[in-house]
Write an enzyme that holds these catalytic residues in place. Structure first.
Site, PDB file in Angstrom:
ATOM      1  N   GLU A 200       0.850  -1.192   0.000  1.00  0.00           N
ATOM      2  CA  GLU A 200       0.000   0.000   0.000  1.00  0.00           C
ATOM      3  C   GLU A 200       0.886   1.242   0.000  1.00  0.00           C
ATOM      4  O   GLU A 200       1.928   1.278   0.654  1.00  0.00           O
ATOM      5  CB  GLU A 200      -0.896  -0.015   1.239  1.00  0.00           C
ATOM      6  CG  GLU A 200      -1.901   1.125   1.286  1.00  0.00           C
ATOM      7  CD  GLU A 200      -2.765   1.100   2.543  1.00  0.00           C
ATOM      8  OE1 GLU A 200      -3.886   1.615   2.476  1.00  0.00           O
ATOM      9  OE2 GLU A 200      -2.305   0.588   3.580  1.00  0.00           O
TER      10      GLU A 200
ATOM     11  N   LYS B  29     -10.024   0.438  -2.141  1.00  0.00           N
ATOM     12  CA  LYS B  29     -10.098   0.075  -0.724  1.00  0.00           C
ATOM     13  C   LYS B  29     -11.467   0.443  -0.146  1.00  0.00           C
ATOM     14  O   LYS B  29     -11.911   1.586  -0.236  1.00  0.00           O
ATOM     15  CB  LYS B  29      -8.988   0.784   0.037  1.00  0.00           C
ATOM     16  CG  LYS B  29      -8.885   0.417   1.506  1.00  0.00           C
ATOM     17  CD  LYS B  29      -7.697   1.149   2.134  1.00  0.00           C
ATOM     18  CE  LYS B  29      -7.490   0.779   3.599  1.00  0.00           C
ATOM     19  NZ  LYS B  29      -6.327   1.501   4.169  1.00  0.00           N
TER      20      LYS B  29
ATOM     21  N   CYS C 247      -4.970  -3.521   3.398  1.00  0.00           N
ATOM     22  CA  CYS C 247      -4.665  -3.076   4.758  1.00  0.00           C
ATOM     23  C   CYS C 247      -5.842  -3.250   5.735  1.00  0.00           C
ATOM     24  O   CYS C 247      -6.124  -4.348   6.185  1.00  0.00           O
ATOM     25  CB  CYS C 247      -4.187  -1.621   4.717  1.00  0.00           C
ATOM     26  SG  CYS C 247      -3.224  -1.112   6.177  1.00  0.00           S
TER      27      CYS C 247
END
Length: 265
Positions: free
Chosen positions: A40, A113, A153
């Protein structure tokens, strides 16, 4: 298929980050990887969250996307391009986007995301919602003989996303976990996602002290469907590699057919 997780300690200089990413992708290819995943924010860990706004690219254009496409083509790799800022519908927000490129340099998948990180323990404070616009669609793609589910994440804390990837051979989790949360939960959550979904996990991370003062946990790793950590790098730049073995997937799923025993959802 041999896969690689690339670990970086990115800073605010995009050109320098892209050069480092290219070098590490070359190392992954030299070590026999056919698929490599970047962390990321591989292209930018800015001095301020708002730095992403000025450097965001239009979907399909820009130097970050061009580097990923050329690296995939030149190195003959499937590349999961960590994340980069892609312009959204409003100038005040960007998408934190994973783009996937095939070995011929063609883009084959995009994932934005979904879950945005927020944390405040009185010493550290983060709120991605200040500059990021969340995505809403899970994304999977086919890389040769393996099917891959994408996440980023903080998504790691939401197992329902990964249940939607049932049947995938590999889950990708590019991340920039903070040192505090990573030390407590990173490996625990990654191994849980591998075990409960009986698949491999590739988790490329940011790992070290960044110019903006942030410290990330690192510990990029590859995990097998029984929850065994096959390879890990604690801190600093580097690459870890391991094999996605179809026979191992079959063995785990046959000896303990937990996914076939599901009663809810």
């Amino acid at each position: 298929m041999k896969i690689a997780a690339v670990q970086m300690v990115s800073g605010p200089d995009v050109a320098a980050n892209l050069a480092t990413a290219r070098h590490l992708l070359e190392d992954a290819a030299k070590r026999g990887a056919q698929l490599a995943a970047l962390p990321e924010y591989f292209c930018l860990m800015g001095m301020h969250d708002s730095d992403k706004l000025a450097l965001a690219e239009v979907d399909g254009e820009g130097p970050i996307q061009a580097m990923l496409a050329s690296a995939a083509r030149d190195l003959g790799l499937w590349i999961i391009g960590g994340t980069l800022p892609i312009k959204s519908t409003t100038a005040e927000r960007v998408r934190n986007t994973t783009l996937v490129f095939s070995p011929d340099g063609e883009r084959v998948a995009r994932y934005d995301k979904i879950h945005l990180f927020a944390f405040d323990n009185g010493r550290e404070s983060y709120d991605e919602g200040r500059v990021l616009e969340p995505g809403c669609e899970p994304t999977r793609f086919q890389a040769g003989d393996i099917q891959v589910g994408l996440s980023v994440c903080y998504d790691l804390r939401f197992p329902e996303l990964y249940r939607g990837y049932a049947g995938c051979d590999l889950l990708a989790v590019p991340a920039a976990f903070t040192y505090t949360t990573g030390q407590a939960h990173w490996e625990l959550l990654l191994r849980a996602r591998a075990v409960e979904n009986q698949c491999y996990v590739v988790a490329p991370a940011q790992g070290g002290q960044h110019e903006n003062g942030r410290r990330t946990w690192g510990h990029s790793m590859i995990i097998d469907p029984w929850g065994q950590v096959l390879s890990v790098l604690a801190e600093g730049e580097g690459v870890v590699v391991a094999d996605v073995d179809p026979a191992r997937l079959t063995q785990v799923r046959q000896q303990l057919p937990a996914l076939a025993h599901r009663k809810l959802g």
